[in-house]
Scaffold this motif. Sequence first.
Motif, mmCIF file in Angstrom:
data_model
loop_
_atom_site.group_PDB
_atom_site.id
_atom_site.type_symbol
_atom_site.label_atom_id
_atom_site.label_comp_id
_atom_site.label_asym_id
_atom_site.label_seq_id
_atom_site.Cartn_x
_atom_site.Cartn_y
_atom_site.Cartn_z
ATOM 1 N N LEU A 46 37.431 41.588 42.020
ATOM 2 C CA LEU A 46 38.013 40.322 41.579
ATOM 3 C C LEU A 46 38.938 39.672 42.593
ATOM 4 O O LEU A 46 39.102 38.458 42.602
ATOM 5 C CB LEU A 46 38.780 40.536 40.267
ATOM 6 C CG LEU A 46 37.916 40.761 39.025
ATOM 7 C CD1 LEU A 46 38.772 41.258 37.872
ATOM 8 C CD2 LEU A 46 37.191 39.488 38.631
ATOM 9 N N PHE A 47 39.578 40.480 43.450
ATOM 10 C CA PHE A 47 40.536 39.933 44.393
ATOM 11 C C PHE A 47 39.963 39.948 45.815
ATOM 12 O O PHE A 47 39.298 40.898 46.208
ATOM 13 C CB PHE A 47 41.847 40.724 44.347
ATOM 14 C CG PHE A 47 42.572 40.591 43.043
ATOM 15 C CD1 PHE A 47 43.428 39.528 42.807
ATOM 16 C CD2 PHE A 47 42.384 41.525 42.031
ATOM 17 C CE1 PHE A 47 44.089 39.401 41.601
ATOM 18 C CE2 PHE A 47 43.044 41.406 40.821
ATOM 19 C CZ PHE A 47 43.892 40.341 40.596
ATOM 20 N N ASN A 48 40.250 38.901 46.555
ATOM 21 C CA ASN A 48 39.825 38.796 47.953
ATOM 22 C C ASN A 48 41.075 38.655 48.808
ATOM 23 O O ASN A 48 41.605 37.563 49.003
ATOM 24 C CB ASN A 48 38.887 37.598 48.139
ATOM 25 C CG ASN A 48 37.534 37.828 47.500
ATOM 26 O OD1 ASN A 48 36.732 38.603 48.004
ATOM 27 N ND2 ASN A 48 37.280 37.182 46.375
ATOM 28 N N LEU A 49 41.536 39.789 49.322
ATOM 29 C CA LEU A 49 42.797 39.864 50.056
ATOM 30 C C LEU A 49 42.546 40.346 51.470
ATOM 31 O O LEU A 49 41.464 40.871 51.778
ATOM 32 C CB LEU A 49 43.748 40.820 49.331
ATOM 33 C CG LEU A 49 44.047 40.465 47.870
ATOM 34 C CD1 LEU A 49 44.745 41.618 47.167
ATOM 35 C CD2 LEU A 49 44.879 39.196 47.793
ATOM 36 N N PRO A 60 32.899 27.194 35.386
ATOM 37 C CA PRO A 60 33.299 28.493 35.938
ATOM 38 C C PRO A 60 34.596 29.006 35.296
ATOM 39 O O PRO A 60 35.343 28.226 34.715
ATOM 40 C CB PRO A 60 33.510 28.200 37.417
ATOM 41 C CG PRO A 60 32.826 26.906 37.675
ATOM 42 C CD PRO A 60 32.922 26.132 36.389
ATOM 43 N N SER A 61 34.859 30.293 35.437
ATOM 44 C CA SER A 61 36.053 30.880 34.862
ATOM 45 C C SER A 61 36.758 31.737 35.902
ATOM 46 O O SER A 61 36.224 32.009 36.985
ATOM 47 C CB SER A 61 35.690 31.735 33.640
ATOM 48 O OG SER A 61 34.842 32.816 34.021
ATOM 49 N N LEU A 62 37.968 32.170 35.579
ATOM 50 C CA LEU A 62 38.763 33.075 36.431
ATOM 51 C C LEU A 62 38.993 32.503 37.828
ATOM 52 O O LEU A 62 39.050 33.242 38.812
ATOM 53 C CB LEU A 62 38.106 34.458 36.537
ATOM 54 C CG LEU A 62 37.612 35.101 35.239
ATOM 55 C CD1 LEU A 62 37.087 36.510 35.520
ATOM 56 C CD2 LEU A 62 38.691 35.118 34.176
ATOM 57 N N VAL A 63 39.144 31.204 37.925
ATOM 58 C CA VAL A 63 39.353 30.555 39.223
ATOM 59 C C VAL A 63 40.715 30.960 39.781
ATOM 60 O O VAL A 63 41.735 30.834 39.096
ATOM 61 C CB VAL A 63 39.275 29.019 39.088
ATOM 62 C CG1 VAL A 63 39.494 28.360 40.444
ATOM 63 C CG2 VAL A 63 37.947 28.600 38.477
ATOM 64 N N HIS A 64 40.720 31.477 41.002
ATOM 65 C CA HIS A 64 41.996 31.810 41.632
ATOM 66 C C HIS A 64 41.877 31.744 43.152
ATOM 67 O O HIS A 64 40.797 31.899 43.719
ATOM 68 C CB HIS A 64 42.515 33.179 41.186
ATOM 69 C CG HIS A 64 41.610 34.336 41.483
ATOM 70 N ND1 HIS A 64 40.475 34.601 40.749
ATOM 71 C CD2 HIS A 64 41.676 35.319 42.424
ATOM 72 C CE1 HIS A 64 39.894 35.685 41.208
ATOM 73 N NE2 HIS A 64 40.594 36.143 42.239
ATOM 74 N N LEU A 65 43.016 31.496 43.787
ATOM 75 C CA LEU A 65 43.101 31.385 45.237
ATOM 76 C C LEU A 65 43.758 32.626 45.825
ATOM 77 O O LEU A 65 44.526 33.314 45.163
ATOM 78 C CB LEU A 65 43.924 30.159 45.636
ATOM 79 C CG LEU A 65 43.500 28.793 45.111
ATOM 80 C CD1 LEU A 65 44.492 27.733 45.571
ATOM 81 C CD2 LEU A 65 42.093 28.445 45.562
ATOM 82 N N SER A 66 43.464 32.891 47.091
ATOM 83 C CA SER A 66 44.178 33.908 47.859
ATOM 84 C C SER A 66 44.230 33.460 49.308
ATOM 85 O O SER A 66 43.513 32.550 49.718
ATOM 86 C CB SER A 66 43.504 35.280 47.736
ATOM 87 O OG SER A 66 42.148 35.223 48.164
ATOM 88 N N LEU A 67 45.093 34.093 50.080
ATOM 89 C CA LEU A 67 45.252 33.774 51.495
ATOM 90 C C LEU A 67 44.622 34.859 52.358
ATOM 91 O O LEU A 67 44.585 36.024 51.978
ATOM 92 C CB LEU A 67 46.733 33.646 51.853
ATOM 93 C CG LEU A 67 47.515 32.518 51.189
ATOM 94 C CD1 LEU A 67 49.005 32.688 51.450
ATOM 95 C CD2 LEU A 67 47.026 31.164 51.680
#
Length: 227
Positions: free
Chosen positions: A202-205, A10-17
Amino acid sequence: MASSVLDAQPSLVHLSLQSTSSPDATAPVTVTWCFDNTGGKQYVKYGLTADPGKKMKAFKNEFNGKALFNADLKKLKPGTKYFYRCGSDEAGWSKTYSFYSEPDTGAFRVGIIGDTQNNANNEDFRKTRIITDLMKEYSPFLTLHMGDIVDNGSQSESWTCFLSVTQELNAISPLMPVLGNHDIQNTKGDDFQKPFQDYHSLFNLPGDEVNYSFTYRNVRFIGVFSG
């Protein structure tokens, strides 16, 4: 560079709160990633060891003709180091990353960045890579981005390049950005000052992702787009 990063999976792995309605609950962590060649299900495996076994099914969305996935990790123990990887047995897994859940006591470290746009002074986010690699050494519990993430928010490749360059930080420290004038639509009309769809994809905020708030430990963070 931007096109090749989507070939690695997978690519573009990122975390959000995410925000929580209960003052006693630990802030949920969302894992987001891109997988460009799969029609199957994807998961996050997470747990307290480097070989995590608990599995959470991911939701699937679309981004620029690719498959985009996200999964919420809830009911986390406070102040605990969690290991995780994303993907599937059939399509393959990411490497194992780790993050610390919201602490219930003591201090915590926050990283702050801004103006990372890929202009002539920061081609392909080369300076951004240097900065975020240095920040990674300090293991921030979360990272705030003050806006102007990319130079031109209409270019999908800029968003994917940014998330690729900063992945090693974003995968261990939830990224919580607000928008700058470079990230939104500046042409007058019905969509004036609105974020491009790539941002929402792309962002989950929390909330509407543009103006939002969340509580972490004993701090209330409020993100406002002032454009």
